[in-house]
Design a protein around this motif. Structure first.
Motif, PDB file in Angstrom:
ATOM      1  N   LYS A 197      -0.064   2.917 -12.339  1.00  0.00           N
ATOM      2  CA  LYS A 197       0.073   2.678 -13.846  1.00  0.00           C
ATOM      3  C   LYS A 197      -0.550   4.041 -14.378  1.00  0.00           C
ATOM      4  CE  LYS A 197      -0.268  -2.023 -14.640  1.00  0.00           C
ATOM      5  NZ  LYS A 197      -0.899  -3.440 -15.186  1.00  0.00           N
ATOM      6  N   ARG A 198      -1.717   4.664 -13.841  1.00  0.00           N
ATOM      7  CA  ARG A 198      -2.294   5.992 -14.201  1.00  0.00           C
ATOM      8  C   ARG A 198      -1.338   7.201 -14.047  1.00  0.00           C
ATOM      9  NH1 ARG A 198      -8.769   4.838 -13.465  1.00  0.00           N
ATOM     10  NH2 ARG A 198      -8.876   3.147 -14.536  1.00  0.00           N
ATOM     11  N   GLY A 199      -0.286   6.921 -13.081  1.00  0.00           N
ATOM     12  CA  GLY A 199       1.029   7.999 -12.912  1.00  0.00           C
ATOM     13  C   GLY A 199       0.766   8.608 -11.391  1.00  0.00           C
ATOM     14  N   HIS A 200      -0.164   8.045 -10.697  1.00  0.00           N
ATOM     15  CA  HIS A 200      -0.216   8.384  -9.174  1.00  0.00           C
ATOM     16  C   HIS A 200       0.944   7.931  -8.307  1.00  0.00           C
ATOM     17  CE1 HIS A 200      -4.482   9.670  -9.355  1.00  0.00           C
ATOM     18  NE2 HIS A 200      -4.735   8.620 -10.415  1.00  0.00           N
ATOM     19  N   GLU A 201       1.464   8.947  -7.748  1.00  0.00           N
ATOM     20  CA  GLU A 201       2.580   8.521  -6.726  1.00  0.00           C
ATOM     21  C   GLU A 201       1.934   8.248  -5.278  1.00  0.00           C
ATOM     22  OE1 GLU A 201       5.449  11.597  -6.167  1.00  0.00           O
ATOM     23  OE2 GLU A 201       4.925  12.467  -7.897  1.00  0.00           O
ATOM     24  N   ILE A 202       2.310   7.035  -5.041  1.00  0.00           N
ATOM     25  CA  ILE A 202       1.465   6.398  -3.744  1.00  0.00           C
ATOM     26  C   ILE A 202       2.458   6.196  -2.567  1.00  0.00           C
ATOM     27  CG2 ILE A 202       0.356   4.585  -3.097  1.00  0.00           C
ATOM     28  CD1 ILE A 202      -0.191   4.031  -5.988  1.00  0.00           C
ATOM     29  N   VAL A 203       2.153   6.463  -1.254  1.00  0.00           N
ATOM     30  CA  VAL A 203       3.130   6.218  -0.165  1.00  0.00           C
ATOM     31  C   VAL A 203       2.011   5.353   0.770  1.00  0.00           C
ATOM     32  CG1 VAL A 203       4.157   7.112   1.858  1.00  0.00           C
ATOM     33  CG2 VAL A 203       4.086   8.388  -0.254  1.00  0.00           C
ATOM     34  N   VAL A 204       2.649   4.277   1.036  1.00  0.00           N
ATOM     35  CA  VAL A 204       1.886   3.282   2.100  1.00  0.00           C
ATOM     36  C   VAL A 204       2.545   3.412   3.535  1.00  0.00           C
ATOM     37  CG1 VAL A 204       1.384   1.131   2.507  1.00  0.00           C
ATOM     38  CG2 VAL A 204       1.124   1.767   0.090  1.00  0.00           C
ATOM     39  N   ILE A 205       1.631   3.836   4.552  1.00  0.00           N
ATOM     40  CA  ILE A 205       2.210   3.674   5.956  1.00  0.00           C
ATOM     41  C   ILE A 205       1.830   2.313   6.482  1.00  0.00           C
ATOM     42  CG2 ILE A 205       2.027   4.978   8.062  1.00  0.00           C
ATOM     43  CD1 ILE A 205       1.749   7.487   6.500  1.00  0.00           C
ATOM     44  N   ALA A 206       2.655   1.689   7.110  1.00  0.00           N
ATOM     45  CA  ALA A 206       2.096   0.467   7.587  1.00  0.00           C
ATOM     46  C   ALA A 206       2.973   0.316   9.158  1.00  0.00           C
ATOM     47  CB  ALA A 206       2.658  -0.718   6.929  1.00  0.00           C
ATOM     48  N   PRO A 207       2.289  -0.483   9.927  1.00  0.00           N
ATOM     49  CA  PRO A 207       3.043  -0.800  11.316  1.00  0.00           C
ATOM     50  C   PRO A 207       4.278  -1.828  11.060  1.00  0.00           C
ATOM     51  CG  PRO A 207       1.100  -2.141  11.069  1.00  0.00           C
ATOM     52  CD  PRO A 207       1.222  -1.266   9.883  1.00  0.00           C
ATOM     53  N   GLY A 208       5.289  -1.542  11.756  1.00  0.00           N
ATOM     54  CA  GLY A 208       6.507  -2.404  11.913  1.00  0.00           C
ATOM     55  C   GLY A 208       6.133  -3.702  12.081  1.00  0.00           C
ATOM     56  N   SER A 209       5.095  -4.397  12.682  1.00  0.00           N
ATOM     57  CA  SER A 209       4.734  -5.541  12.748  1.00  0.00           C
ATOM     58  C   SER A 209       3.838  -6.034  11.811  1.00  0.00           C
ATOM     59  CB  SER A 209       3.890  -5.966  13.992  1.00  0.00           C
ATOM     60  OG  SER A 209       2.847  -5.075  14.049  1.00  0.00           O
ATOM     61  N   LYS A 210       3.831  -5.583  10.506  1.00  0.00           N
ATOM     62  CA  LYS A 210       2.987  -5.940   9.457  1.00  0.00           C
ATOM     63  C   LYS A 210       3.289  -7.295   9.185  1.00  0.00           C
ATOM     64  CE  LYS A 210       6.292  -4.360   5.824  1.00  0.00           C
ATOM     65  NZ  LYS A 210       6.879  -5.663   5.718  1.00  0.00           N
ATOM     66  N   MET A 211       2.250  -7.898   8.652  1.00  0.00           N
ATOM     67  CA  MET A 211       2.128  -9.630   8.033  1.00  0.00           C
ATOM     68  C   MET A 211       2.004  -9.460   6.579  1.00  0.00           C
ATOM     69  SD  MET A 211       0.602 -11.493  11.262  1.00  0.00           S
ATOM     70  CE  MET A 211      -1.000 -10.969  10.687  1.00  0.00           C
ATOM     71  N   LEU A 212       0.736  -8.927   6.011  1.00  0.00           N
ATOM     72  CA  LEU A 212       0.636  -9.093   4.579  1.00  0.00           C
ATOM     73  C   LEU A 212       1.023  -7.970   3.719  1.00  0.00           C
ATOM     74  CD1 LEU A 212      -3.007 -10.594   4.918  1.00  0.00           C
ATOM     75  CD2 LEU A 212      -0.785 -11.798   4.379  1.00  0.00           C
ATOM     76  N   ILE A 213       1.178  -6.843   4.407  1.00  0.00           N
ATOM     77  CA  ILE A 213       1.656  -5.560   3.725  1.00  0.00           C
ATOM     78  C   ILE A 213       3.242  -5.570   3.348  1.00  0.00           C
ATOM     79  CG2 ILE A 213       1.687  -3.214   4.015  1.00  0.00           C
ATOM     80  CD1 ILE A 213      -0.593  -3.209   5.997  1.00  0.00           C
ATOM     81  N   ASP A 214       3.616  -5.798   2.234  1.00  0.00           N
ATOM     82  CA  ASP A 214       4.703  -6.032   1.557  1.00  0.00           C
ATOM     83  C   ASP A 214       5.171  -4.766   0.855  1.00  0.00           C
ATOM     84  OD1 ASP A 214       2.732  -6.637  -0.158  1.00  0.00           O
ATOM     85  OD2 ASP A 214       3.780  -8.237  -0.896  1.00  0.00           O
ATOM     86  N   PHE A 215       6.297  -4.725   0.391  1.00  0.00           N
ATOM     87  CA  PHE A 215       6.980  -3.549  -0.428  1.00  0.00           C
ATOM     88  C   PHE A 215       6.809  -4.181  -1.822  1.00  0.00           C
ATOM     89  CE2 PHE A 215      10.347  -2.043  -3.133  1.00  0.00           C
ATOM     90  CZ  PHE A 215      10.042  -1.146  -3.094  1.00  0.00           C
ATOM     91  N   LEU A 216       6.400  -3.111  -2.464  1.00  0.00           N
ATOM     92  CA  LEU A 216       6.225  -3.389  -4.133  1.00  0.00           C
ATOM     93  C   LEU A 216       6.769  -1.965  -4.653  1.00  0.00           C
ATOM     94  CD1 LEU A 216       2.492  -4.522  -4.565  1.00  0.00           C
ATOM     95  CD2 LEU A 216       4.557  -6.032  -4.738  1.00  0.00           C
ATOM     96  N   SER A 217       7.260  -2.122  -5.773  1.00  0.00           N
ATOM     97  CA  SER A 217       7.792  -0.899  -6.561  1.00  0.00           C
ATOM     98  C   SER A 217       6.645   0.348  -7.070  1.00  0.00           C
ATOM     99  CB  SER A 217       8.562  -1.472  -7.843  1.00  0.00           C
ATOM    100  OG  SER A 217       7.880  -1.967  -8.724  1.00  0.00           O
ATOM    101  N   ILE A 218       5.643   0.031  -6.996  1.00  0.00           N
ATOM    102  CA  ILE A 218       4.590   0.664  -7.214  1.00  0.00           C
ATOM    103  C   ILE A 218       4.350   1.781  -6.389  1.00  0.00           C
ATOM    104  CG2 ILE A 218       3.457  -0.674  -8.930  1.00  0.00           C
ATOM    105  CD1 ILE A 218       1.257  -1.120  -6.688  1.00  0.00           C
ATOM    106  N   TYR A 219       4.737   1.742  -5.107  1.00  0.00           N
ATOM    107  CA  TYR A 219       4.530   2.645  -3.993  1.00  0.00           C
ATOM    108  C   TYR A 219       5.843   2.636  -3.033  1.00  0.00           C
ATOM    109  CZ  TYR A 219       2.925  -1.724  -1.310  1.00  0.00           C
ATOM    110  OH  TYR A 219       3.010  -3.025  -0.918  1.00  0.00           O
ATOM    111  N   GLU A 220       5.871   3.842  -2.251  1.00  0.00           N
ATOM    112  CA  GLU A 220       6.782   3.756  -1.179  1.00  0.00           C
ATOM    113  C   GLU A 220       6.320   3.522   0.004  1.00  0.00           C
ATOM    114  OE1 GLU A 220       9.470   7.477   1.045  1.00  0.00           O
ATOM    115  OE2 GLU A 220       8.435   7.899  -0.869  1.00  0.00           O
ATOM    116  N   LEU A 221       7.032   2.526   0.681  1.00  0.00           N
ATOM    117  CA  LEU A 221       6.593   1.957   2.172  1.00  0.00           C
ATOM    118  C   LEU A 221       7.072   2.658   3.315  1.00  0.00           C
ATOM    119  CD1 LEU A 221       4.704  -0.184   3.612  1.00  0.00           C
ATOM    120  CD2 LEU A 221       6.598  -1.929   3.252  1.00  0.00           C
ATOM    121  N   LYS A 222       6.323   3.128   3.950  1.00  0.00           N
ATOM    122  CA  LYS A 222       6.926   3.759   5.325  1.00  0.00           C
ATOM    123  C   LYS A 222       6.442   2.848   6.563  1.00  0.00           C
ATOM    124  CE  LYS A 222       8.125   8.215   3.434  1.00  0.00           C
ATOM    125  NZ  LYS A 222       9.054   8.970   3.936  1.00  0.00           N
ATOM    126  N   MET A 223       7.247   2.597   7.450  1.00  0.00           N
ATOM    127  CA  MET A 223       6.555   1.946   8.722  1.00  0.00           C
ATOM    128  C   MET A 223       6.831   2.687   9.909  1.00  0.00           C
ATOM    129  SD  MET A 223       7.859  -1.977   7.652  1.00  0.00           S
ATOM    130  CE  MET A 223       9.653  -1.469   7.608  1.00  0.00           C
TER     131      MET A 223
END
Length: 69
Positions: free
Chosen positions: A29-55
């Protein structure tokens, strides 16, 4: 006051991630660009429009990881 920046996030599964999602929402909300890196076997880490998800690939599949837990 600070200028918005770019953040790289490498979270852990579990409550660590659940708490971090709230922080990321506020930073987005403060304008930061966020990239989240997660393993392909993630369980709780989900995609949200507030960040880019790379697995990245891992040896365990999500189903196998759930069985171990």
């Amino acid at each position: 006051p600070a200028a918005a920046g770019q953040l790289l996030v490498i979270p852990m599964e579990g409550s660590h991630w659940l708490s971090m999602k709230e922080v990321l929402a506020r930073l987005s909300k403060r304008g930061h660009e966020i990239v989240v890196i997660a393993p392909g076997s993630k369980m709780l880490i989900d995609f949200l429009s507030i960040y880019e998800l790379k697995m990245y690939p891992v040896l365990l599949r999500k189903r196998e990881l759930q069985q171990l837990i």
